[in-house]
Design a protein around this motif. Sequence first.
Motif, mmCIF file in Angstrom:
data_model
loop_
_atom_site.group_PDB
_atom_site.id
_atom_site.type_symbol
_atom_site.label_atom_id
_atom_site.label_comp_id
_atom_site.label_asym_id
_atom_site.label_seq_id
_atom_site.Cartn_x
_atom_site.Cartn_y
_atom_site.Cartn_z
ATOM 1 N N LEU A 1 0.828 -1.208 0.000
ATOM 2 C CA LEU A 1 0.000 0.000 0.000
ATOM 3 C C LEU A 1 0.862 1.257 0.000
ATOM 4 O O LEU A 1 0.527 2.249 -0.671
ATOM 5 C CB LEU A 1 -0.930 -0.008 1.216
ATOM 6 N N THR A 2 1.970 1.227 0.727
ATOM 7 C CA THR A 2 2.882 2.373 0.742
ATOM 8 C C THR A 2 3.488 2.587 -0.643
ATOM 9 O O THR A 2 3.593 3.718 -1.119
ATOM 10 C CB THR A 2 4.000 2.161 1.776
ATOM 11 N N PHE B 1 -9.140 -5.522 -3.154
ATOM 12 C CA PHE B 1 -7.930 -4.722 -2.997
ATOM 13 C C PHE B 1 -8.253 -3.230 -3.070
ATOM 14 O O PHE B 1 -7.770 -2.436 -2.263
ATOM 15 C CB PHE B 1 -6.912 -5.100 -4.076
ATOM 16 N N VAL B 2 -9.076 -2.856 -4.014
ATOM 17 C CA VAL B 2 -9.476 -1.454 -4.134
ATOM 18 C C VAL B 2 -10.211 -0.999 -2.870
ATOM 19 O O VAL B 2 -10.022 0.126 -2.391
ATOM 20 C CB VAL B 2 -10.360 -1.245 -5.380
ATOM 21 N N LEU C 1 2.208 1.703 -3.513
ATOM 22 C CA LEU C 1 1.176 2.176 -4.425
ATOM 23 C C LEU C 1 0.921 3.669 -4.235
ATOM 24 O O LEU C 1 0.813 4.420 -5.209
ATOM 25 C CB LEU C 1 -0.122 1.391 -4.201
ATOM 26 N N ALA C 2 0.848 4.101 -2.986
ATOM 27 C CA ALA C 2 0.583 5.515 -2.712
ATOM 28 C C ALA C 2 1.714 6.413 -3.203
ATOM 29 O O ALA C 2 1.487 7.582 -3.542
ATOM 30 C CB ALA C 2 0.361 5.717 -1.215
ATOM 31 N N LEU D 1 -12.888 6.989 -7.537
ATOM 32 C CA LEU D 1 -11.707 7.162 -6.681
ATOM 33 C C LEU D 1 -10.905 8.412 -7.039
ATOM 34 O O LEU D 1 -9.844 8.648 -6.468
ATOM 35 C CB LEU D 1 -10.812 5.923 -6.802
ATOM 36 N N THR E 1 -5.879 7.698 -1.932
ATOM 37 C CA THR E 1 -4.670 7.039 -2.438
ATOM 38 C C THR E 1 -4.492 7.260 -3.932
ATOM 39 O O THR E 1 -3.369 7.480 -4.406
ATOM 40 C CB THR E 1 -4.714 5.524 -2.146
ATOM 41 N N LEU E 2 -5.584 7.210 -4.672
ATOM 42 C CA LEU E 2 -5.496 7.323 -6.128
ATOM 43 C C LEU E 2 -5.965 8.687 -6.644
ATOM 44 O O LEU E 2 -6.099 8.874 -7.850
ATOM 45 C CB LEU E 2 -6.316 6.213 -6.788
ATOM 46 N N LEU F 1 -8.009 0.287 0.082
ATOM 47 C CA LEU F 1 -7.146 1.446 -0.109
ATOM 48 C C LEU F 1 -7.651 2.606 0.738
ATOM 49 O O LEU F 1 -8.853 2.814 0.887
ATOM 50 C CB LEU F 1 -7.128 1.876 -1.583
ATOM 51 N N ASP F 2 -6.722 3.373 1.300
ATOM 52 C CA ASP F 2 -7.104 4.567 2.045
ATOM 53 C C ASP F 2 -7.729 5.582 1.095
ATOM 54 O O ASP F 2 -7.296 5.711 -0.063
ATOM 55 C CB ASP F 2 -5.884 5.203 2.714
#
Length: 207
Positions: free
Chosen positions: A69-70, A96-97, A72-73, A136, A104-105, A100-101
């Motif tokens: 996750l880190t 998975f989506v 990806l962000a 998102l 993030t995207l 996400l926090d």
Amino acid sequence: MKIVTVSAGLNQPSSTRLLADRLSQATVAALEAGGTAATVETIELRDIAHDITNAMLTGFPAGKLPGVLTGLAGADAVIAVTPIFTTSYSGLFKSFVDILDPGTLTGMPVLLGATGGTARHSLALEYAVRPLFTYLHADVVPTGVFAATDDWAGEGDRVNPLPERIDRAGHELAAKIRTTGREGVADPYAGVDPYAGVPSFNELLGH
């Protein structure tokens, strides 16, 4: 530049991972042609499926998931590829989506891809996957790439649009990375009350 590729293929090898790799290669080639170096980090969701499930149940990422996750962000762009099951993205991809926090995207340049057994599922990219990433607040490139089983079998055929579509999508993502990126991107909906201006039930009933 760092590109993170998310592949939701369930098999090894899988056509989903193959498409993800081809899209990554096309993007990197387009960036390097313009003088921009890039690296690719690939996330195979099947390898962290248990961690994703645990995060869904507990609300806390554990195992390999925090690092994923880190990474990806911190990406400059994301390539997301899912198999199409029952006319939509796979459950693993959506799970998975879902973990996400928020944010993030937001503003993230994203290229979408999907695979399926038949071209009849190709529109799932537009009516299922793209709306998800629009929600998102990702910055999705215009060209999405769907690859059916027959597309791989006839890849050398001059009339097969798959190679050209992969190349076009890669160039679109590369252009978006170079011209926009994520610096200074803020969530346009931050601090906005989604129900502002919506009348209450009492107002609707005239009370």
